[in-house]
Design an enzyme around this catalytic site. Structure first.
Site, PDB file in Angstrom:
ATOM      1  N   TYR A 190       0.835  -1.202   0.000  1.00  0.00           N
ATOM      2  CA  TYR A 190       0.000   0.000   0.000  1.00  0.00           C
ATOM      3  C   TYR A 190       0.870   1.252   0.000  1.00  0.00           C
ATOM      4  CZ  TYR A 190      -3.273   3.509   1.867  1.00  0.00           C
ATOM      5  OH  TYR A 190      -4.021   4.641   2.079  1.00  0.00           O
ATOM      6  N   GLU A 228     -11.773   5.872   5.231  1.00  0.00           N
ATOM      7  CA  GLU A 228     -11.197   6.615   6.359  1.00  0.00           C
ATOM      8  C   GLU A 228     -12.218   6.733   7.485  1.00  0.00           C
ATOM      9  OE1 GLU A 228      -8.200   7.480   6.928  1.00  0.00           O
ATOM     10  OE2 GLU A 228      -7.207   7.453   4.983  1.00  0.00           O
ATOM     11  N   TRP A 282      -5.375   0.948  10.234  1.00  0.00           N
ATOM     12  CA  TRP A 282      -5.525   0.959   8.781  1.00  0.00           C
ATOM     13  C   TRP A 282      -5.279  -0.427   8.200  1.00  0.00           C
ATOM     14  CZ3 TRP A 282      -8.163   3.599   5.612  1.00  0.00           C
ATOM     15  CH2 TRP A 282      -7.935   3.518   4.243  1.00  0.00           C
TER      16      TRP A 282
END
Length: 204
Positions: free
Chosen positions: A33, A55, A63
């Site tokens: 990522y 988010e 995350w």
């Protein structure tokens, strides 16, 4: 003879010889990522809508949890097509509440639908992407360590207020700053990271 400068304390030199922040070297999924997506400019409506929704779901979680569930989220939300998500009803909410592949938080699921509708309404005013990018600051942070990276900014506060005014939810200033980092609107790559300046938006 000049010697190569050693990387600062904020980064880790991985086995491939590249310097990354600690968080991006802890898990293979996070590394991919970071290497290929985080901090790169997002310029399409669907991708920006996806980032805002994810988010929002991330609030209170890591995350990495979101990344592990991302493909399930994409399936559940029709690849984050705002037109299709905007048409979701309470039946769809109940269906999603039974989907173990995603984060089953009713408030956040309803928010994703509301945010899809808000995204469609913004098309008459230039669109979601133009609104979000209008809050790009004049300067970006220059952090050497993670603790030098802000968690919010005047621009993220203003963006949060603007989005809420347009009907969005789960778009607080901290959440929006994280989104601005992820979409290249600010560059918070550590100065010693090999990715610093890679977005093309900000100099290295």
């Amino acid at each position: 003879m000049a010697t190569e400068k050693a990387p600062g304390p904020g980064v880790v030199v991985c086995e491939d010889g590249l310097a990354r922040p600690v968080w991006a070297s802890a898990d293979p999924l996070l590394r991919v990522y970071y290497d290929s997506e985080w901090g790169m400019p997002v310029r399409t409506e669907r991708a920006m809508y996806e980032r805002i929704v994810l988010e929002g779901f991330q609030a209170g979680l890591s995350w990495l949890t979101i990344l592990r569930k991302r493909e399930a989220f994409r399936a559940a939300f029709h690849d984050f097509d705002p037109e299709r998500v905007a048409a979701f009803t309470e039946v769809d909410v109940e269906r999603l509440m039974l989907d173990s592949g995603i984060i089953r938080n009713r408030s956040k699921l309803v928010s994703a639908i509301n945010n899809a509708n808000a995204t469609l309404r913004l098309r008459e005013e230039g669109g979601l992407v133009a609104l979000v990018w209008s809050f790009q600051p004049e300067v970006t942070p220059m952090p050497r360590t993670h603790d030098q990276i802000p968690t919010s900014s005047p621009e993220s506060v203003a963006l949060s207020k603007a989005l809420r005014k347009k009907g969005f939810s789960f778009v607080g200033p901290v959440t929006m700053y994280a989104m601005m980092e992820a979409t290249g609107i600010v560059d918070t790559h550590l100065l010693d990271s090999y990715r610093r300046g890679s977005s093309g938006v900000w100099p290295g």
